[in-house]
Design a protein around this motif. Structure first.
Motif, PDB file in Angstrom:
ATOM      1  N   ARG A 103       0.840  -1.185   0.242  1.00  0.00           N
ATOM      2  CA  ARG A 103      -0.152   0.092  -0.127  1.00  0.00           C
ATOM      3  C   ARG A 103       1.153   0.881  -0.224  1.00  0.00           C
ATOM      4  N   SER A 104       1.815   1.596   0.214  1.00  0.00           N
ATOM      5  CA  SER A 104       3.425   3.170   0.023  1.00  0.00           C
ATOM      6  C   SER A 104       4.224   2.382  -0.090  1.00  0.00           C
ATOM      7  N   PRO A 105       5.180   3.575  -1.158  1.00  0.00           N
ATOM      8  CA  PRO A 105       6.510   2.573  -0.786  1.00  0.00           C
ATOM      9  C   PRO A 105       7.061   2.418   0.416  1.00  0.00           C
ATOM     10  N   LEU A 106       7.848   1.336  -0.289  1.00  0.00           N
ATOM     11  CA  LEU A 106       8.826   0.561   0.424  1.00  0.00           C
ATOM     12  C   LEU A 106      10.129   0.719   1.435  1.00  0.00           C
ATOM     13  N   SER A 107      10.588   1.529   2.327  1.00  0.00           N
ATOM     14  CA  SER A 107      12.494   1.139   2.651  1.00  0.00           C
ATOM     15  C   SER A 107      13.046   0.083   2.314  1.00  0.00           C
ATOM     16  N   PRO A 108      14.317   0.289   2.273  1.00  0.00           N
ATOM     17  CA  PRO A 108      15.294  -0.749   1.968  1.00  0.00           C
ATOM     18  C   PRO A 108      14.745  -2.105   3.572  1.00  0.00           C
ATOM     19  N   ALA A 109      14.278  -1.321   4.397  1.00  0.00           N
ATOM     20  CA  ALA A 109      14.270  -2.480   5.630  1.00  0.00           C
ATOM     21  C   ALA A 109      13.157  -3.000   5.030  1.00  0.00           C
ATOM     22  N   GLU A 110      12.329  -1.984   4.965  1.00  0.00           N
ATOM     23  CA  GLU A 110      10.668  -2.804   4.545  1.00  0.00           C
ATOM     24  C   GLU A 110      10.563  -3.787   3.464  1.00  0.00           C
ATOM     25  N   LEU A 111      11.643  -3.648   2.216  1.00  0.00           N
ATOM     26  CA  LEU A 111      11.926  -4.571   1.338  1.00  0.00           C
ATOM     27  C   LEU A 111      12.343  -6.412   2.088  1.00  0.00           C
ATOM     28  N   ARG A 112      12.815  -5.552   2.881  1.00  0.00           N
ATOM     29  CA  ARG A 112      13.512  -6.789   3.377  1.00  0.00           C
ATOM     30  C   ARG A 112      12.490  -7.590   3.826  1.00  0.00           C
ATOM     31  N   ILE A 113      12.008  -7.597   4.615  1.00  0.00           N
ATOM     32  CA  ILE A 113      10.746  -7.427   5.485  1.00  0.00           C
ATOM     33  C   ILE A 113       9.896  -8.309   4.231  1.00  0.00           C
ATOM     34  N   PHE A 114       9.180  -7.688   2.791  1.00  0.00           N
ATOM     35  CA  PHE A 114       8.820  -8.548   1.706  1.00  0.00           C
ATOM     36  C   PHE A 114       9.480  -9.670   1.675  1.00  0.00           C
ATOM     37  N   LEU A 115      10.599  -9.974   1.038  1.00  0.00           N
ATOM     38  CA  LEU A 115      11.462 -11.007   0.727  1.00  0.00           C
ATOM     39  C   LEU A 115      11.516 -12.390   2.147  1.00  0.00           C
ATOM     40  N   SER A 116      11.499 -11.350   2.718  1.00  0.00           N
ATOM     41  CA  SER A 116      10.983 -13.002   4.418  1.00  0.00           C
ATOM     42  C   SER A 116       9.958 -13.564   4.071  1.00  0.00           C
ATOM     43  N   VAL A 117       9.169 -12.758   4.313  1.00  0.00           N
ATOM     44  CA  VAL A 117       7.406 -13.344   4.428  1.00  0.00           C
ATOM     45  C   VAL A 117       6.825 -13.861   2.879  1.00  0.00           C
ATOM     46  N   CYS A 118       7.747 -13.253   1.816  1.00  0.00           N
ATOM     47  CA  CYS A 118       7.208 -14.245   0.514  1.00  0.00           C
ATOM     48  C   CYS A 118       7.095 -15.553   0.168  1.00  0.00           C
ATOM     49  N   ASP A 119       7.984 -16.235   1.357  1.00  0.00           N
ATOM     50  CA  ASP A 119       8.408 -17.706   1.119  1.00  0.00           C
ATOM     51  C   ASP A 119       7.244 -18.202  -0.271  1.00  0.00           C
TER      52      ASP A 119
END
Length: 662
Positions: free
Chosen positions: A511-527
């Motif tokens: 829903r919003s632009p992602l910071s580098p930290a949030e990008l890594r959250i995304f990578l960790s939960v898109c298993d």
């Protein structure tokens, strides 16, 4: 107020770095001990206790059948009948390993509307406790109950609603209403005694106590008092005397305690009285040492008498009045005297409150053969009881923060978790604690080790009954942490319990632009494994339009915002999963290509990088290079289609400016 019938409370992740604008928090001291049960066990143990002591009230069988047949039951009944305990026990019977338990809290931070389909996941067990709702709150909930019930039915979930007593219910919901009657008080009392290991005998005190209509909670409290009276009694006392002692302990002793304290003029006497009250049942060595620590905390003058001329502990205990038992542990001679003493000093010496917090912090740090984890927890709970009893929840919350930020070690951090747990479990002030924790996680500056405390509170305490609230609090902690991945790991562990929670987090990230930290959250939960795994409805998350859109948005941000060396391991897992996932594998490849296609002026470079990653993934495929090469060919076809080209006769280069092949 929620009712109770017992008083017992008992995927690889990448390293993180943050973007600009947020506060960074670093966690140093290790809080979680693998040999110690997590705080979530407290909730599990309490539920197990409820199931053992619950005397099924009239109507519980009908409620069970209604819940089985329709997935929904609305419990009605007078206050004190054990409605909320019945609701929890009923829902526990439908714990089949799918979905999560979720206590619905309409109107709180990050809570969806009751009419939102996203509120219910496959196999979830939902409790909507409105037993203390106002007329306005009940009217708002009734308007959404039909939509909520529909979502529960579609997701094969189960919903128990506890309605406010005497309030109206719409005609179309009457079919789900079951009236709960108060169980027999003597049966409840005897069941609790049996679980405490206390044999029952007829006694006049019990008859008189149960002659009045009593809430189940009061009966449970009285049975526990009888248990404690038995433990403190002499060998010549029997059941009738235990009950009489328990009944006396229920009396108002404020005047008696005030008069007694007024007669103690010396600081050491009062320090010992407070210490025994706060550490009632502790070993004499602990009592002596912590009483001295209290005097030191209060900056009282030291005793200048020669050591052998001072009063020994036995003489000092006889003055307060307490004694040391044959086991070496110190107790007051009268039952529940300790609770009355704690309340007196808290209420009548307000200047003592802040030093008591400091003293407890130092006390939990002490060690020795008689200082146990249980003793530390009991000390914190007794202090927290005074804050909560007098409506000073915010003071308790700030105390937990202070314990975590000043020379924090594991004992202090665990004490902070215990203090916040007491606040969260308080039926009156629990909502305020959840709001304060949200503000800390999302907005406040976190000093020292407080972030670590919040991670554990969210993961083990809030998540046990309010997983959505835990989800977003952990998300905020994960996007702000640095040099550690504990919040991220806890967040991933939580979403692994529920496809609905994974869906909510992916939607939030999209829903919003992602910071580098949030990008890594995304990578960790898109298993890809949980995304491809079918749930009770036979469908997988990857097959849902909304989830695919969230994944495409997230991958687009990753491909544009991170170097290929960072995202390649995750893309590789997607490519391996696509090889073995049948038609869902085609969806995985389509999402990667669709995300790259949205990268505007970088799309060509990113297409080439994706192809290079696919070729590299062939070398690590578990089922041989032939099947992996077919997946690479399928990816290449999708890239060509996205570019408006036919199938290329010659593959593109395997390297690109997006980064070297790992």
């Amino acid at each position: 107020m929620s009712e109770h019938i017992s008083t017992r409370v008992e995927n690889p992740h990448a390293p993180m770095h943050t973007g600009s604008g947020d506060l960074y928090v670093t966690i140093g001291t290790q809080l979680q001990d693998p040999d110690r049960p997590t705080f979530r066990r407290l909730a599990d143990d309490h539920l197990a206790w409820l199931k053992q002591v619950l005397v099924a009230p009239a109507g519980m069988g009908a409620a069970r059948h209604k819940l089985t047949d329709t997935g929904t039951v609305i419990l009605d009944g007078p206050p004190g009948s054990g409605r909320t305990s019945v609701a929890r026990v009923l829902l526990s019977e439908y714990d089949l390993g799918t979905g999560v338990f979720h206590e619905l809290l309409p109107g709180e931070e990050d809570e969806l509307s009751l009419s939102s389909p996203a509120l219910v996941g496959a196999g979830d067990r939902l409790l909507l406790d409105l037993s203390a709702a106002t007329a306005v709150q009940w009217a708002a909930a009734r308007a959404d109950l039909s939509a909520l019930r529909k979502a529960v039915h579609e997701q094969h979930a189960h919903l128990v609603v506890v309605m406010p007593y005497g309030f109206p219910l719409d005609p179309d919901l009457q079919h789900y209403r079951i009236k709960i009657e108060c169980p027999d008080g003597l049966q409840v009392f005897r069941r609790h005694l049996r679980m405490h290991g206390v044999p029952y005998e007829p006694a006049p005190t019990v008859t008189a106590f149960l002659a009045e209509s009593r809430p189940m909670r009061e009966i449970a409290d009285f049975a526990d008092l009888v248990r404690r009276a038995r433990e403190a009694a002499g060998t010549d006392e029997g059941f009738a005397q235990w009950c009489a002692t328990a009944r006396k302990a229920r009396d108002d002793r404020r005047a008696e305690i005030a008069m007694f304290v007024a007669g103690l003029r010396e600081a050491p006497q009062r320090a010992l009285l407070i210490t025994v009250a706060m550490l009632h049942g502790a070993h004499a060595d602990v009592i002596h040492r912590t009483a001295q620590l209290l005097l030191h905390t209060l900056k009282s003058p030291t005793d200048e008498q020669p050591l052998l001329e001072r009063k020994d502990l036995a003489e000092r205990l006889s003055e307060i009045p307490a004694s040391t038992g044959t086991d070496g542990h110190v107790r007051f001679t009268e039952l529940d005297y300790d609770a009355a003493v704690r309340a007196h000093f808290w209420d009548h010496m307000p200047d003592l409150r802040q030093p008591l917090g400091t003293w407890v912090a130092h006390s939990v740090e002490s060690s020795g053969p008689y200082v146990t984890q249980e003793l530390r927890a009991r000390l914190v709970e007794r202090l927290a009881e005074q804050y909560l009893r007098t409506g000073r929840g915010e003071g308790l919350a700030l105390l937990a923060e202070d314990w975590s930020t000043t020379t924090a070690n594991r004992a202090r951090l665990e004490a902070a978790v215990h203090a916040l747990t007491c606040g969260l479990n308080d039926p009156v002030q629990g909502r305020s604690f959840r709001q304060w924790i949200y503000q800390w996680c999302a907005h406040r500056q976190l000093k020292g080790e407080f972030a670590q405390v919040l991670v554990q509170v969210c993961a083990d305490v809030i998540a046990s009954s309010h997983p959505d609230q835990a989800l977003f609090r952990l998300y905020h902690l994960a996007r702000r942490e640095r040099d550690t991945t504990r919040a991220l790991e806890a967040l991933c562990d939580l979403v692994a319990t529920s496809g609905r929670l994974r869906r909510r987090l992916l939607d939030r990230l999209a829903r919003s632009p992602l910071s580098p930290a949030e990008l890594r959250i995304f990578l960790s939960v898109c298993d890809p494994e949980p995304l491809n795994t079918p749930y009770d409805n036979g469908h997988a998350l990857i097959e849902e339009n909304g989830v695919r859109e969230s994944l495409t948005s997230g991958w687009r941000a990753v491909l544009k915002g991170l170097p290929r060396a960072v995202w390649h391991p995750y893309a590789e897992r997607w490519l391996h999963a696509a090889t073995d996932a049948g038609h869902r594998g085609d969806l995985l490849l389509g999402l990667l290509v669709g995300a790259a296609d949205r990268c505007e002026n970088q799309r060509g470079t990113i297409f080439a990088a994706l192809y290079a990653s696919a070729r590299a993934a062939e070398r690590t495929a578990l089922h041989g290079t032939a099947r992996a090469a077919a997946t690479t060919d399928q990816l290449l076809q999708k890239i060509s289609t996205a570019q408006g080209l036919g199938r290329p006769a010659v593959p593109p280069p395997t390297t690109s400016t997006g980064g070297s092949t790992p």
